[in-house]
Design a protein around this motif. Structure first.
Motif, short mmCIF file in Angstrom:
data_model
loop_
_atom_site.label_atom_id
_atom_site.label_comp_id
_atom_site.label_asym_id
_atom_site.label_seq_id
_atom_site.Cartn_x
_atom_site.Cartn_y
_atom_site.Cartn_z
N GLY A 56 0.90 -1.26 0.04
CA GLY A 56 0.06 0.01 -0.20
C GLY A 56 0.93 1.42 0.05
N ILE A 57 1.99 1.37 0.94
CA ILE A 57 2.66 2.51 0.81
C ILE A 57 3.67 2.46 -0.34
CG2 ILE A 57 4.82 3.39 1.93
CD1 ILE A 57 3.63 2.27 4.72
N ARG A 58 3.95 1.47 -1.07
CA ARG A 58 4.79 1.57 -2.23
C ARG A 58 3.86 1.85 -3.35
NH1 ARG A 58 7.10 -3.96 -4.19
NH2 ARG A 58 8.22 -3.86 -2.18
N SER A 59 2.72 1.62 -3.13
CA SER A 59 1.77 2.27 -4.40
C SER A 59 1.58 3.89 -4.18
CB SER A 59 0.31 1.49 -4.09
OG SER A 59 -0.54 2.09 -5.26
N GLN A 60 1.53 4.30 -3.02
CA GLN A 60 1.23 5.63 -2.77
C GLN A 60 2.42 6.39 -3.39
OE1 GLN A 60 0.10 6.37 1.17
NE2 GLN A 60 -1.84 5.25 0.99
N LEU A 61 3.71 5.81 -2.97
CA LEU A 61 5.05 6.36 -3.41
C LEU A 61 5.18 6.37 -4.87
CD1 LEU A 61 7.37 5.17 -0.39
CD2 LEU A 61 6.30 7.40 -0.79
N GLN A 62 4.43 5.34 -5.38
CA GLN A 62 4.73 5.10 -7.04
C GLN A 62 4.10 6.36 -7.71
OE1 GLN A 62 3.91 1.24 -7.77
NE2 GLN A 62 6.07 0.37 -7.21
N GLN A 63 2.80 6.53 -7.12
CA GLN A 63 1.87 7.33 -7.75
C GLN A 63 2.47 9.16 -7.61
OE1 GLN A 63 -1.93 7.04 -5.65
NE2 GLN A 63 -2.50 5.07 -6.43
N ASN A 64 3.01 9.28 -6.37
CA ASN A 64 3.71 10.63 -6.26
C ASN A 64 4.96 10.65 -7.21
OD1 ASN A 64 1.82 11.41 -4.30
ND2 ASN A 64 3.18 10.21 -2.69
N GLN A 65 5.67 9.54 -7.29
CA GLN A 65 6.74 9.38 -8.25
C GLN A 65 6.33 9.64 -9.88
OE1 GLN A 65 10.19 9.25 -7.36
NE2 GLN A 65 10.38 10.02 -9.61
N ALA A 66 5.44 9.20 -10.29
CA ALA A 66 4.65 9.19 -11.51
C ALA A 66 4.11 10.77 -11.69
CB ALA A 66 3.53 8.22 -11.74
N GLN A 67 3.72 11.38 -10.90
CA GLN A 67 3.30 12.66 -10.93
C GLN A 67 4.35 13.44 -11.20
OE1 GLN A 67 0.86 14.16 -7.68
NE2 GLN A 67 0.75 16.23 -8.75
N LEU A 68 5.59 13.21 -10.51
CA LEU A 68 6.65 14.02 -10.52
C LEU A 68 7.32 13.85 -11.90
CD1 LEU A 68 8.97 15.67 -9.22
CD2 LEU A 68 10.07 13.47 -8.41
N ASN A 69 7.42 12.57 -12.21
CA ASN A 69 8.12 12.40 -13.61
C ASN A 69 7.27 13.05 -14.90
OD1 ASN A 69 9.64 10.63 -12.45
ND2 ASN A 69 8.47 8.70 -12.86
#
Length: 257
Positions: free
Chosen positions: A116-129
């Protein structure tokens, strides 16, 4: 002359056993109602469901544990009370399975929380990308059409690209780059803070939940037996470790030769 007053027994042994069995059945019904409510909507592969279901089981696991204890007590007071000895052995075998289930909750809870935490971090990273890629498109734009295409790549700015720019390409390009770089730096800082806070916030709850699950596993293992009245595998393992610890304390406490 001493007058003895006889006190009438208000509750007989059979009445006490009968009351205990009804109380245990009530606890089991409450437990089942809570479990059924927690199960739905079923999403076995979703980390949020895993965390929610595991947390709910830990919160109400004391109910069946107390219910089984009351059933055993009622059967000890009056062996004629329902459930009979054969049914009681069935409940104790179920308790052995419950002990294994609570051991399995430890990796299930850990997996759900980490994913769950990894999924949230990946969403934030995708927005940054996406912001970084949009900034590169804006920087490389050399015409109004390229700049409009770059603006469409900015998250949430689709409608702005079709409106009048309100200035020449270089001026709009410079203003956009400043805003995008500011947003990118801010989001990068938030992402780094989120990673740090995620590690700090996930470890203590996972340790706490693992200890609680282990405690319930030990409790159900203590109540449970296998087939033919033999000790369950988990109970035998616990007894073996307990004997080893006791032997170790005796060796440490022995006087040196």
């Amino acid at each position: 002359m001493v007058v003895r007053v006889s006190h009438k027994q208000l509750v007989s042994a059979s009445q006490m056993a009968d009351s205990l069995q009804w109380l245990s059945f009530a606890l089991i019904l409450v437990f089942l109602a809570q479990v059924i409510t927690t199960l739905f909507p079923i999403a076995l592969l979703q980390p949020e469901w895993m965390v929610r279901f595991s947390g709910s089981l830990r919160g109400i696991a004391s109910l069946p544990l107390m219910a089984l204890g009351l059933i055993m007590l009622a059967n000890m007071i009056d062996n004629k009370v329902m459930p009979s000895s054969s049914h009681l052995q069935l409940f104790r075998r179920i308790a052995s399975l419950a002990a294994i289930g609570f051991l399995l909750l430890i990796p299930l809870q850990t997996y759900g929380a980490v994913v769950g935490i990894r999924s949230q971090l990946q969403q934030n990273q995708a927005q940054l990308n996406r912001l970084t890629a949009a900034a590169e498109l804006v920087e490389n734009a050399s015409s109004e059409s390229q700049l409009r295409d770059a603006i469409r790549a900015i998250p949430g700015a689709d409608g702005v690209a079709d409106q009048p720019l309100g200035g020449d390409v270089s001026t709009i390009k410079s203003a956009l780059l400043n805003k995008l770089r500011e947003s990118t730096a801010k989001l990068q800082t938030q992402l780094d803070d989120s990673k740090t806070k995620a590690i700090e916030n996930i470890i203590p709850p996972l340790i706490r939940d693992a200890i609680i699950s282990l405690a319930y596993a030990i409790g159900f293992a203590g109540m449970g037996y296998g087939q033919n009245g033999n000790s369950s595998l988990l109970r035998r393992l616990l007894n073996t470790n307990k004997r080893r610890l006791s032997k170790g304390r005796q060796l440490w406490g022995a006087d040196p030769p």
